[in-house]
Design a protein around this motif. Structure first.
Motif, PDB file in Angstrom:
ATOM      1  N   GLU A 190       0.702  -1.171   0.008  1.00 47.33           N
ATOM      2  CA  GLU A 190       0.095  -0.085  -0.150  1.00 47.33           C
ATOM      3  C   GLU A 190       0.911   1.300   0.046  1.00 47.33           C
ATOM      4  O   GLU A 190       0.571   2.365  -0.738  1.00 47.33           O
ATOM      5  N   LEU A 191       1.873   1.240   0.596  1.00 42.49           N
ATOM      6  CA  LEU A 191       2.810   2.341   1.083  1.00 42.49           C
ATOM      7  C   LEU A 191       3.513   2.574  -0.580  1.00 42.49           C
ATOM      8  O   LEU A 191       3.488   3.622  -1.033  1.00 42.49           O
ATOM      9  N   ARG A 205       2.257   1.703  -3.450  1.00 47.18           N
ATOM     10  CA  ARG A 205       1.314   2.428  -4.114  1.00 47.18           C
ATOM     11  C   ARG A 205       1.172   3.791  -3.927  1.00 47.18           C
ATOM     12  O   ARG A 205       1.096   4.699  -4.910  1.00 47.18           O
ATOM     13  N   ALA A 206       1.076   4.139  -2.854  1.00 48.91           N
ATOM     14  CA  ALA A 206       0.598   5.562  -2.486  1.00 48.91           C
ATOM     15  C   ALA A 206       1.832   6.297  -2.901  1.00 48.91           C
ATOM     16  O   ALA A 206       1.741   7.421  -3.301  1.00 48.91           O
ATOM     17  N   ARG A 207       3.095   5.686  -2.575  1.00 50.54           N
ATOM     18  CA  ARG A 207       4.459   6.660  -3.016  1.00 50.54           C
ATOM     19  C   ARG A 207       4.528   6.821  -4.345  1.00 50.54           C
ATOM     20  O   ARG A 207       4.656   7.968  -4.903  1.00 50.54           O
ATOM     21  N   GLN A 232       2.089   6.934  -6.526  1.00 56.00           N
ATOM     22  CA  GLN A 232       1.015   7.851  -6.848  1.00 56.00           C
ATOM     23  C   GLN A 232       1.436   9.393  -6.823  1.00 56.00           C
ATOM     24  O   GLN A 232       1.176  10.071  -7.258  1.00 56.00           O
ATOM     25  N   GLY A 233       1.787   9.302  -5.319  1.00 51.91           N
ATOM     26  CA  GLY A 233       2.496  10.661  -4.954  1.00 51.91           C
ATOM     27  C   GLY A 233       3.328  11.317  -5.931  1.00 51.91           C
ATOM     28  O   GLY A 233       3.500  12.473  -6.404  1.00 51.91           O
ATOM     29  N   PRO A 285      -4.022  15.734  -3.915  1.00 53.41           N
ATOM     30  CA  PRO A 285      -4.155  14.472  -3.378  1.00 53.41           C
ATOM     31  C   PRO A 285      -4.317  13.438  -4.206  1.00 53.41           C
ATOM     32  O   PRO A 285      -5.345  13.584  -4.858  1.00 53.41           O
ATOM     33  N   PRO A 286      -3.809  12.332  -4.225  1.00 54.11           N
ATOM     34  CA  PRO A 286      -4.366  11.251  -5.198  1.00 54.11           C
ATOM     35  C   PRO A 286      -5.702  10.820  -4.836  1.00 54.11           C
ATOM     36  O   PRO A 286      -5.820  10.500  -3.765  1.00 54.11           O
ATOM     37  N   PRO A 334      -8.923   8.557  -4.101  1.00 55.35           N
ATOM     38  CA  PRO A 334      -8.833   7.337  -3.516  1.00 55.35           C
ATOM     39  C   PRO A 334      -9.187   6.028  -4.595  1.00 55.35           C
ATOM     40  O   PRO A 334      -8.854   5.028  -4.482  1.00 55.35           O
ATOM     41  N   GLN A 390      -2.065  16.665   3.043  1.00 56.02           N
ATOM     42  CA  GLN A 390      -1.246  17.183   1.883  1.00 56.02           C
ATOM     43  C   GLN A 390      -0.533  18.292   2.187  1.00 56.02           C
ATOM     44  O   GLN A 390       0.850  18.164   2.128  1.00 56.02           O
ATOM     45  N   ARG A 432       1.976  17.165   4.683  1.00 57.14           N
ATOM     46  CA  ARG A 432       3.303  16.515   4.115  1.00 57.14           C
ATOM     47  C   ARG A 432       4.332  17.216   3.140  1.00 57.14           C
ATOM     48  O   ARG A 432       5.312  17.072   3.467  1.00 57.14           O
TER      49      ARG A 432
END
Lengths: 136, 481
Positions: free
Chosen positions: B217-218, B220-222, B224-225, B233-234, B236, B472, B475
């Motif tokens: 998951e991390l 993927r999120a990374r 996408q970021g 924000p990516p 959902p 966001q 971050r």
């Protein structure tokens, strides 16, 4: 009467530079030809089509009142639409077969993208002036 | 032979039934830990799970230590004083040594008592074992005493050879009820620890799976970021087409920066018109590329494009049909361009006028599209809902046409600017436009990374800012450091 229209149509075709298309002229193409020459600006449209609404808005915004033929309400609409698709396919449009199709001074301009492009590059206004649709 | 098997089977049953009743009893007053503390040293002060591992380790160590143990037991560890071990050593004496290798740790004890049972008729053999065990245990007791174990462990050791009731009867010895009970308790403690070990291993396994899921998951999120490039924000539920476009757009932006610096240095270095023309043509080709990318993305996910999720927030403020307004380009330019001829100025004003007319026309068309979508969805279904939805879907698919036409308009406007201006002017013009959008994007990230306190104190902005944006912004804020 029928004969007269046909000969007149094919004459106009070749004069418009449609070339080979004039030789295989069918009824749809002939109808387009006659309708297109009836007014300075002719738009073949579909009444529910939003892009057609946009192109009508463009001409009205420029002070031009185009003759609009709604093909979904026209008795020979199907024939005309099929002929238009063939016509646009030959003219190398990026989106063949898409309405609206615009004729100015009896000459095919094309679909929406061609109309917009010629407006931006400044060739649409002279064309309209030549056709007598614009005076200013 | 049949009898043997029967006794084995019944014994197995007995063993299978026994643990649960005993485990409860054992769990309540923790006799096993008591055993360890009593028999071992005080260092065995572990939690419940560690205890299972310790016991397991003891078992392995015991097996490893077997040869020296049999040879004299000099190297016997204190843990071998654990009362269940005598049974094991009994089982793994020379005659059974080949079997002991295959005996696994988990089911060892259950099988083991069955085997002990089957050995029972060979009374001479078992008595011999007893005889052999006797000195060995004494040895162990001695070694344990030297290592400073409590004296109770020594008193425990001697009665061990008489651990089995039937063995005791065959050898004619009196059975000690207390010892039997203790041995049974030992066996159950061992079984309990095995069960605990099993649970622990399962828990580890599930934690490992959970961890790998989190890592994915991390990742993927990374990624996408990275695709978003801090543009927002990516979402959902971002579609694959949209994700691909975001990635391509990120790459395009990098190219854009490269082109910008190329033009900048080209202008500063006073390159010849021909060299500058190459750079400007390169930039226009690059500009055309984004429209090709958008056309692909509009086919895949028209909504992602039309609401501008791929843009930075400040760019989104000016959004018109999935992009900038062509006439805005001219607004940007007019104040920045100088040394234009009268003819050029006329051309630019005419371009501004026609682009505004074209924009207006497309806006009218989109308005009509929205109106017809409203009419379609608001009307109660005539035949069935599915047909209504099909009509609505057909209308939505027209959005793609509007994006294409709007992009066509943008593209034509840029090309027309290039035609109106000289090469040097065009280079200057594209630099001005590029820098403007660069600043707009910088403004976005500045806005997103403004201190949290501002967000908290400013109540109105708090109300309009979603949680995601706050996350966001924090971050981005941290990434700036």
């Amino acid at each position: 009467m029928q004969y007269q229209t046909e000969s007149w149509g094919s004459y106009k075709m070749s004069s418009l530079g449609f070339g080979g298309l004039g030789m295989v002229a069918d009824t749809g193409l002939l109808r387009i030809e006659s309708l297109a020459s009836e007014s300075a600006v002719v738009i073949f449209s579909v009444s529910t089509c939003c892009m057609c609404h946009a192109v009508k808005g463009l001409f009205r915004g420029m002070g031009v009142s185009p003759a609009v033929h709604e093909l979904d309400l026209h008795p020979y609409g199907g024939d005309i639409q099929r002929a238009l698709i063939r016509l646009l396919g030959c003219s190398g449009s990026s989106s063949p077969g898409s309405l609206p199709v615009v004729f100015i001074g009896g000459k095919l301009v094309g679909a929406m993208d061609r109309v917009m492009a010629s407006h931006i590059n400044g060739s649409l206004v002279p064309l309209l002036k030549d056709a007598g649709a614009l005076w200013l | 032979m049949a009898n043997h098997r029967m006794s084995e089977a019944t014994n197995h049953n007995h063993n299978h039934h026994l643990p649960y009743s005993l485990i409860h009893g054992l769990n309540n007053n923790h006799p096993s830990s008591g055993f360890i503390n009593q028999d071992g040293s005080s260092s065995f002060d572990f939690g419940e799970l560690e205890e299972a591992i310790v016991l397991q380790g003891v078992k392995y160590r015991n097996e490893e230590a077997k040869p020296p143990l049999l040879g004299g037991g000099g190297g016997a560890t204190t843990l071998e004083m654990f009362p269940s071990w005598p049974i094991r050593t009994h089982q793994t004496l020379p005659t059974e040594s080949s079997k002991s290798g295959g005996e696994s740790s988990d089911s060892g004890s259950a099988n083991f008592s069955g085997k002990a049972e089957s050995q029972q008729p060979e009374s001479p053999m078992s008595s011999k074992h007893h005889l052999m065990l006797q000195p060995h245990h004494n040895n162990m007791a001695n070694s344990s005493s030297t290592s400073g174990l409590p004296s109770t462990s020594r008193t425990l050791a001697p009665p061990k050879p008489s651990e089995d009731k039937r063995k005791a009867t065959t050898s004619g010895k009196q059975l000690d009820a207390k010892t039997l009970r203790r041995l049974a308790q030992n066996r159950e403690a061992a079984r309990k620890s095995r069960l605990r070990k099993k649970a622990y291993v399962q828990q580890l396994e599930s934690s490992r799976i959970k961890l790998s899921q989190l890592e994915q998951e991390l990742q993927r999120a990374r990624s996408q970021g990275l695709f978003m490039g801090g543009c927002g924000p990516p979402g959902p539920n971002i579609t694959s087409g949209a994700a691909i476009f975001d990635m391509e757009y990120g790459r395009w932006l990098e190219d854009d920066n490269r082109h910008m610096s190329e033009i900048r240095t080209g202008l500063q270095a006073h390159l010849s018109d021909n060299d500058l023309r190459l750079i400007v043509d390169g930039y226009i080709a690059h500009f055309d590329e984004i429209f090709r990318l958008k056309a692909v993305a509009a086919k895949a996910d028209v909504f992602h494009l039309i609401i501008g999720t791929w843009m930075s927030p400040a760019e989104r403020c000016f959004i018109w049909m999935a992009g900038f307004r062509p006439s805005d380009l001219i607004k940007i330019l007019v104040s920045q361009m100088d040394l234009l001829t009268e003819q050029q100025l006329m051309g630019i004003y005419s371009l501004q006028h026609s682009s505004q007319q074209a924009e207006e026309a497309l806006s009218q068309g989109l308005e009509q599209l929205q109106q017809s979508l409203i009419d379609t969805l608001a009307a109660s279904p005539v035949i069935d809902g599915m047909q209504q939805m099909a009509v609505a879907l057909g209308k939505i698919s027209n959005l793609e046409g509007f994006i294409r036409q709007a992009d066509n308009l943008r593209q034509q406007t840029v090309h027309q600017l290039r035609r109106i201006l000289t090469v040097r002017q065009a280079a200057r013009c594209f630099l001005v436009i590029g820098e403007y959008y660069g600043r707009l994007r910088a403004l976005s990230s500045l806005w997103l990374s403004r201190p949290r306190e501002t967000l908290m104190s400013d109540e109105t902005s708090c109300q309009t800012t979603t949680d995601l944006q706050i996350v966001q912004s924090s971050r981005n804020h941290f990434s700036n450091f």
